[in-house]
Write a protein that holds these residues in place. Structure first.
Motif, PDB file in Angstrom:
ATOM      1  N   THR A   1      -8.463  -1.060  -1.812  1.00  0.00           N
ATOM      2  CA  THR A   1      -7.645   0.215  -2.164  1.00  0.00           C
ATOM      3  C   THR A   1      -9.093   1.485  -0.882  1.00  0.00           C
ATOM      4  O   THR A   1      -9.736   1.061  -0.538  1.00  0.00           O
ATOM      5  CB  THR A   1      -8.688   0.833  -3.679  1.00  0.00           C
TER       6      THR A   1
ATOM      7  N   GLU B   1       1.219  -1.153  -0.086  1.00  0.00           N
ATOM      8  CA  GLU B   1       0.044  -0.159   0.466  1.00  0.00           C
ATOM      9  C   GLU B   1       1.089   1.559   0.294  1.00  0.00           C
ATOM     10  O   GLU B   1       1.600   1.595   0.718  1.00  0.00           O
ATOM     11  CB  GLU B   1      -0.931  -0.099   1.243  1.00  0.00           C
TER      12      GLU B   1
ATOM     13  N   ASP C   1       1.558  -0.893 -10.246  1.00  0.00           N
ATOM     14  CA  ASP C   1       0.290  -0.984  -9.792  1.00  0.00           C
ATOM     15  C   ASP C   1      -0.912  -2.374  -9.670  1.00  0.00           C
ATOM     16  O   ASP C   1       0.370  -3.074  -9.592  1.00  0.00           O
ATOM     17  CB  ASP C   1      -1.087  -0.716 -10.541  1.00  0.00           C
TER      18      ASP C   1
ATOM     19  N   ASP D   1      -3.183  -2.864  -2.958  1.00  0.00           N
ATOM     20  CA  ASP D   1      -3.567  -1.574  -3.275  1.00  0.00           C
ATOM     21  C   ASP D   1      -3.713  -1.981  -4.980  1.00  0.00           C
ATOM     22  O   ASP D   1      -2.955  -2.086  -5.489  1.00  0.00           O
ATOM     23  CB  ASP D   1      -3.280  -0.438  -2.425  1.00  0.00           C
TER      24      ASP D   1
END
Length: 83
Positions: A82, A8, A59, A52
């Motif tokens: 998220t 994260e 990502d 995340d």
């Protein structure tokens, strides 16, 4: 002890999740980006990964694709988180 990896980029969210998991008796590894998270997953072979979705660089989808392509990590349960 169950090993959890949290990936994260938001410090407040990551620190809160890590604290809750530690207090619940889990062994927690943490990363603030996808590259570090992927490295930690390969080094520590966690029992589950919380990741995340939107992060700079790699990502969450990229992390999932990388780890899913590796035999040693493809069966690790992976949960997208998220804010």
């Amino acid at each position: 002890m169950t090993k959890v990896l949290i990936i994260e980029d938001n410090n407040d969210i990551r620190e809160n999740v890590v604290e809750i998991l530690n207090l619940s008796g889990y062994s927690v590894f943490e990363a603030d980006n996808g590259k570090k998270g992927t490295e930690l997953a390969l080094e520590n072979r966690p029992d589950i990964i919380l990741c995340d979705i939107m992060m700079p660089g790699i990502d969450g989808y990229g992390v999932f694709e990388i780890l899913h392509a590796i035999e040693e990590t493809k069966a690790i349960p992976f949960i997208f988180i998220t804010a």
